[in-house]
Design a protein around this motif. Structure first.
Motif, PDB file in Angstrom:
ATOM      1  N   THR A  90       0.864  -1.305  -0.092  1.00  7.63           N
ATOM      2  CA  THR A  90      -0.071   0.058   0.114  1.00  7.63           C
ATOM      3  C   THR A  90       0.812   1.227   0.108  1.00  7.63           C
ATOM      4  O   THR A  90       2.047   1.199   0.431  1.00  7.63           O
ATOM      5  N   LYS A  93      -0.549   6.308   3.400  1.00  5.34           N
ATOM      6  CA  LYS A  93       0.173   6.731   4.622  1.00  5.34           C
ATOM      7  C   LYS A  93      -0.843   6.762   5.867  1.00  5.34           C
ATOM      8  O   LYS A  93      -0.556   6.562   7.002  1.00  5.34           O
ATOM      9  N   VAL A  96      -1.968   3.499   7.164  1.00  4.73           N
ATOM     10  CA  VAL A  96      -0.893   2.571   7.832  1.00  4.73           C
ATOM     11  C   VAL A  96      -0.581   3.467   9.132  1.00  4.73           C
ATOM     12  O   VAL A  96      -0.166   2.714  10.061  1.00  4.73           O
ATOM     13  N   PHE A 116       4.894  -1.411   2.617  1.00 10.47           N
ATOM     14  CA  PHE A 116       4.445  -0.111   2.752  1.00 10.47           C
ATOM     15  C   PHE A 116       5.411   0.918   2.204  1.00 10.47           C
ATOM     16  O   PHE A 116       5.403   2.233   2.793  1.00 10.47           O
ATOM     17  N   THR A 119       4.541   4.584   1.440  1.00  9.16           N
ATOM     18  CA  THR A 119       3.772   5.596   2.152  1.00  9.16           C
ATOM     19  C   THR A 119       4.701   6.576   2.531  1.00  9.16           C
ATOM     20  O   THR A 119       4.112   7.938   3.096  1.00  9.16           O
TER      21      THR A 119
END
Length: 394
Positions: A90, A93, A96, A116, A119
């Motif tokens: 992903t 942000k 997460v 991530f 992010t």
């Protein structure tokens, strides 16, 4: 690797484009099987669907890429994908920062990966670099320019002696800033990135309740004054650790002209970590944009597909926020009637082109932000910035 992309906006379409072009042996192993779009939208590609269960129930789909943004349904979809035995990558942000620990623990329970990189820092391999540094060092200090939009605004105000509103509109026209730029100019986007970074560095899911102060009230006269003093201003996220105590803050920072941060232009980011054996390690590059962010997502997918080993975070530390850990000198521009807020501080007064600037010595960051909240009640156009002090900056 068969991939499902959730969302087909700027970043999602960038991921699809990189995979479609497939210039390397690594990208040629990636295949987009599904693209989730909103119900009611035209399915202009054969891979498009509007039901998440089409993806969750597809046993041949290995990895879900979430690029929708926002908290929900992204949070729900990520958990559903992990529990369905699918890896998740992903660039979101916000979700997460809020649910990092839950996502990582859910991935471990279901023997899949949750990555991530995109992010934080856009196309900069910041998370990977932080992970590698942590294999040897305890990271005790992170600071940097985490947001391309705010950096573009401050850089162009400096270079062209321009007003904030004019450069903001320019950034919006170029796609760097949203129609509602609050997340960028008020520091909330950077807060999410700092939470993610500090949480990894400290093995503790850092809450969001630390001071944040943005650049909404800066004027071109402020920038002229700071340049007169030999400084360039940037919006910066900082965190510091001592044992089981930590501090975090997002605020404008004044850097001497020779510092890398002072010379970070346009929408670029530069992020620094400090460890005992590595010292200061800086990461520089484009912090946002369609293809840089998509590039970071594809890098994560390649790592998963190639079974590349990464540092695994466990949120086992008990950390405590220390309001007095971070101390800074500040410069504040405000009206005379607001000076009383700083009656407990040691300061000198400087007048420049009709504006009054207080130079305040060694104030706890948390306390300074409390002072400024009081000041803003009386003078809503006031502005403050801390002064960078190099490697020993508090």
């Amino acid at each position: 690797m068969n991939i499902a992309i959730l969302g087909y906006g700027t970043v999602g379409s960038g991921v699809a484009l990189i995979i479609e072009q497939a210039h390397t042996p690594f990208t040629k192993k990636l295949h987009v099987k599904h693209i989730l779009i909103r119900k009611g939208k035209n399915k202009i590609l054969s891979t498009m669907c509007d039901d998440i269960h089409t993806i969750l129930n597809d046993k041949d789909c290995d990895t879900v890429v979430e690029t929708m943004g926002g908290i929900e349904p992204a949070h729900t979809y990520i958990l559903q994908a992990l529990k369905s035995g699918k890896h998740v990558v992903t660039a979101n942000k916000a979700v997460v920062a809020k649910y990092l620990q839950e996502f990582i623990e859910c991935a471990k329970e279901n023997h899949v990966k949750f990555y991530f990189e995109a992010t934080t820092g856009g196309g900069i391999p910041w998370i990977e670099g932080l992970d590698k540094a942590m294999r040897i060092d305890e990271i005790d200090h992170i600071y940097g320019i985490f947001n391309g939009t705010s950096n573009y605004i401050l850089d162009h105000m400096e270079r062209y002696n321009a007003d904030f509103d004019k450069i903001l509109k320019e950034a919006q026209s170029l796609g760097y800033a949203e129609a509602d730029p609050s997340a960028d100019i008020d520091g909330f986007d950077i807060r999410n990135k700092l939470r993610i970074s500090a949480s990894l560095a400290y093995a503790f899911h850092v809450p969001e309740d630390f001071p944040v102060y943005g650049i909404r009230t800066i004027t071109k006269q402020d920038i002229t004054y700071f340049k007169h003093l030999g400084y360039h201003i940037r919006l910066v996220a900082k965190t510091k650790r001592q044992g089981n105590k930590y501090g975090c803050v997002v605020e404008p920072v004044l850097f001497p002209q020779n510092e890398i941060e002072s010379n970070t232009k346009n929408n670029y980011n530069v992020i620094t970590l400090h460890g005992k054996t590595i010292g200061d390690l800086k990461f520089y590059g484009q912090g946002a944009g369609k293809l840089p962010t998509a590039n970071a997502i594809v890098q994560d997918m390649i790592d998963i597909n190639e079974n590349t080993t990464r540092f695994e975070t466990s949120f086992t530390n008990q950390m405590h926020y220390d309001k007095s850990l971070c101390l800074c000198d500040y410069i504040v521009r405000t009206s005379t009637k607001a000076f009383g807020a700083f009656s407990d501080c040691s300061y000198t007064l400087d007048t420049y082109q009709g504006c009054e600037y207080l130079h305040i010595k060694k104030v706890a960051v948390y306390l300074m932000h409390q002072y400024m909240r009081e000041v803003m009640k009386t003078d809503p156009n006031a502005f403050m910035a801390s002064i960078f002090e190099g490697e020993n900056d508090d």
